[in-house]
Design a protein around this motif. Sequence first.
Motif, mmCIF file in Angstrom:
data_model
loop_
_atom_site.group_PDB
_atom_site.id
_atom_site.type_symbol
_atom_site.label_atom_id
_atom_site.label_comp_id
_atom_site.label_asym_id
_atom_site.label_seq_id
_atom_site.Cartn_x
_atom_site.Cartn_y
_atom_site.Cartn_z
ATOM 1 N N LEU A 14 0.777 -1.215 0.063
ATOM 2 C CA LEU A 14 -0.015 0.161 0.054
ATOM 3 C C LEU A 14 0.760 1.241 0.025
ATOM 4 O O LEU A 14 0.675 2.291 -0.743
ATOM 5 C CB LEU A 14 -1.016 -0.128 1.188
ATOM 6 N N ARG A 15 2.030 1.196 0.977
ATOM 7 C CA ARG A 15 2.790 2.470 1.039
ATOM 8 C C ARG A 15 3.457 2.633 -0.465
ATOM 9 O O ARG A 15 3.586 3.797 -0.948
ATOM 10 C CB ARG A 15 3.828 2.285 1.732
ATOM 11 N N LEU A 16 4.011 1.661 -1.268
ATOM 12 C CA LEU A 16 4.314 1.716 -2.684
ATOM 13 C C LEU A 16 3.468 2.568 -3.574
ATOM 14 O O LEU A 16 3.612 3.425 -4.356
ATOM 15 C CB LEU A 16 5.066 0.473 -3.116
ATOM 16 N N ALA A 17 2.045 1.910 -3.493
ATOM 17 C CA ALA A 17 1.136 2.266 -4.420
ATOM 18 C C ALA A 17 0.773 3.757 -3.888
ATOM 19 O O ALA A 17 0.433 4.536 -5.091
ATOM 20 C CB ALA A 17 -0.151 1.381 -4.053
ATOM 21 N N ALA A 18 0.806 4.285 -2.871
ATOM 22 C CA ALA A 18 0.381 5.350 -2.497
ATOM 23 C C ALA A 18 1.498 6.359 -2.966
ATOM 24 O O ALA A 18 1.164 7.706 -3.582
ATOM 25 C CB ALA A 18 0.175 5.681 -0.883
ATOM 26 N N ALA A 19 2.779 6.023 -2.664
ATOM 27 C CA ALA A 19 3.958 6.862 -3.016
ATOM 28 C C ALA A 19 3.861 7.077 -4.707
ATOM 29 O O ALA A 19 4.201 8.293 -5.247
ATOM 30 C CB ALA A 19 5.025 6.197 -2.934
ATOM 31 N N LEU A 20 3.522 5.960 -5.602
ATOM 32 C CA LEU A 20 3.314 6.176 -6.877
ATOM 33 C C LEU A 20 2.378 7.107 -7.456
ATOM 34 O O LEU A 20 2.327 7.361 -8.594
ATOM 35 C CB LEU A 20 3.263 4.715 -7.376
ATOM 36 N N LEU A 21 1.506 7.631 -6.770
ATOM 37 C CA LEU A 21 0.358 8.631 -7.098
ATOM 38 C C LEU A 21 1.068 9.726 -7.456
ATOM 39 O O LEU A 21 0.643 10.499 -8.322
ATOM 40 C CB LEU A 21 -0.624 8.697 -5.939
ATOM 41 N N THR A 22 1.827 10.026 -6.573
ATOM 42 C CA THR A 22 2.631 11.526 -6.600
ATOM 43 C C THR A 22 4.112 11.479 -7.439
ATOM 44 O O THR A 22 4.487 12.340 -7.883
ATOM 45 C CB THR A 22 2.769 12.364 -5.358
ATOM 46 N N GLU A 23 4.555 10.156 -7.477
ATOM 47 C CA GLU A 23 6.047 10.082 -7.903
ATOM 48 C C GLU A 23 5.818 9.672 -9.407
ATOM 49 O O GLU A 23 5.255 8.538 -9.451
ATOM 50 C CB GLU A 23 6.927 9.274 -7.128
ATOM 51 N N GLY A 24 6.418 10.028 -10.299
ATOM 52 C CA GLY A 24 6.256 9.343 -11.798
ATOM 53 C C GLY A 24 7.455 8.532 -11.905
ATOM 54 O O GLY A 24 7.644 8.067 -13.244
ATOM 55 N N LYS A 25 8.189 8.158 -11.149
ATOM 56 C CA LYS A 25 9.629 7.162 -11.176
ATOM 57 C C LYS A 25 9.498 6.263 -9.889
ATOM 58 O O LYS A 25 9.212 6.693 -9.147
ATOM 59 C CB LYS A 25 10.717 7.876 -11.502
ATOM 60 N N LEU A 26 9.792 4.963 -10.471
ATOM 61 C CA LEU A 26 9.808 3.996 -9.515
ATOM 62 C C LEU A 26 10.963 4.344 -8.546
ATOM 63 O O LEU A 26 11.001 4.127 -7.178
ATOM 64 C CB LEU A 26 9.868 2.588 -10.056
ATOM 65 N N THR A 27 12.052 4.656 -8.930
ATOM 66 C CA THR A 27 13.209 5.162 -8.246
ATOM 67 C C THR A 27 12.861 6.293 -7.235
ATOM 68 O O THR A 27 13.442 6.263 -6.138
ATOM 69 C CB THR A 27 14.278 5.667 -8.815
ATOM 70 N N ASP A 28 12.155 7.282 -7.652
ATOM 71 C CA ASP A 28 11.574 8.178 -6.713
ATOM 72 C C ASP A 28 10.663 7.749 -5.632
ATOM 73 O O ASP A 28 10.788 8.124 -4.392
ATOM 74 C CB ASP A 28 11.004 9.529 -7.369
ATOM 75 N N ALA A 30 10.727 4.709 -4.392
ATOM 76 C CA ALA A 30 11.752 3.855 -3.408
ATOM 77 C C ALA A 30 12.237 4.978 -2.470
ATOM 78 O O ALA A 30 12.468 4.424 -1.168
ATOM 79 C CB ALA A 30 12.675 3.164 -4.177
ATOM 80 N N HIS A 31 13.017 6.051 -3.093
ATOM 81 C CA HIS A 31 13.529 7.024 -2.278
ATOM 82 C C HIS A 31 12.655 7.668 -1.220
ATOM 83 O O HIS A 31 12.805 7.809 0.176
ATOM 84 C CB HIS A 31 14.140 8.106 -3.062
ATOM 85 N N THR A 32 11.418 7.792 -1.553
ATOM 86 C CA THR A 32 10.319 8.411 -0.714
ATOM 87 C C THR A 32 10.225 7.381 0.541
ATOM 88 O O THR A 32 9.789 7.845 1.677
ATOM 89 C CB THR A 32 9.053 8.886 -1.294
ATOM 90 N N LEU A 33 10.095 6.114 0.204
ATOM 91 C CA LEU A 33 9.778 4.979 1.286
ATOM 92 C C LEU A 33 10.869 4.661 1.998
ATOM 93 O O LEU A 33 11.019 4.050 2.917
ATOM 94 C CB LEU A 33 9.255 3.723 0.458
ATOM 95 N N GLY A 34 12.347 5.253 1.501
ATOM 96 C CA GLY A 34 13.341 4.935 1.966
ATOM 97 C C GLY A 34 13.810 3.379 1.912
ATOM 98 O O GLY A 34 14.624 2.724 2.881
ATOM 99 N N ILE A 35 13.486 2.920 0.619
ATOM 100 C CA ILE A 35 13.963 1.506 0.302
ATOM 101 C C ILE A 35 14.730 1.760 -1.090
ATOM 102 O O ILE A 35 14.853 2.622 -1.704
ATOM 103 C CB ILE A 35 12.601 0.516 0.314
ATOM 104 N N ALA A 36 15.451 0.424 -1.203
ATOM 105 C CA ALA A 36 16.262 0.541 -2.599
ATOM 106 C C ALA A 36 15.320 0.287 -3.752
ATOM 107 O O ALA A 36 14.151 -0.347 -3.456
ATOM 108 C CB ALA A 36 17.260 -0.461 -2.589
#
Length: 293
Positions: A14-28, A30-36
């Motif tokens: 759920l955290r990744l899905a929510a982060a991708l609502l605002t981030e246009g890149k998977l790497t961004d 991941a950075h928001t969540l603090g994971i690789a």
Amino acid sequence: MNTLLRKGLKINHLRLAAALLTEGKLTDAAHTLGIAQPAASRLASEIEAIINAPFYQREGRGIALTAEGRALAIRADRILNEIGDAGREIDELRRGLTGTVALGAVTGPAIDLVLPVVRHARIDMPDAQIEIEVATSDHLRDMVIDRRLDFAIGRLPDDSTASQFDYTPIGPEPMNIIARRDHPLMRAKTPISIESLLRYDWVMPPSGAILRQTVERALRVFGRALPLRVLNTSSFLLTLAAVGQSNAIAPIASAVAQIFSADGQIQTLDTELELAVDEFGILTRAGAHLPPT
């Protein structure tokens, strides 16, 4: 159980899905969540297996959620916000910053003690719901025992029921005798004598009320009793109206007298009669824990 949960949907998904609502890149994301980034890619693959549909698609140098991915992401964002709100609410409840507290007080302390505390509480704890009951001590005690009040500011009973309460003493409740602004007694020599007071009608609570007992006891010290002309009422508003519209006088709590004398219509009398109702304090059910609010 929900199908997605049964298939293994977890908070990290759920955290990744929510982060991708605002981030246009998977790497961004991941950075928001603090994971690789590889960990984020693995979570995305797990999401696709759980929803049995593509989660996102490549778009230029970034990605775009699919219809299925966006549906999940929107709800994931809501769920995470709700969880965050729940955490804040639990913390506020623990620290007494929200929730509901029901308290009671006899008239004088309600104005003198409770109102200032409530005024500050509305600033420091705007989400807390406060319910206040103003009544006689016997009524407040019943409400505490019946769990309709968390605690009350009143008087401890002087019988076997006292063991039902935990009690923290505060002090006696001072009283004043009031009259209308242009009452003849306002021109009398002070302190006004008992004889002068007894020439006028009195407005008093009914027989047996603690305020009445206090006045009767104080008069007995001077070898006197209440005058025959007494208007008996338990109504505070009727007491004020009678005093304001006639030559009647009345004993009331000093805290109340100060408020209603502020506009000059009702005044306190300086008399020989010193009045203070017996000690009051904080009453709770024996062994009960007060809410943090």
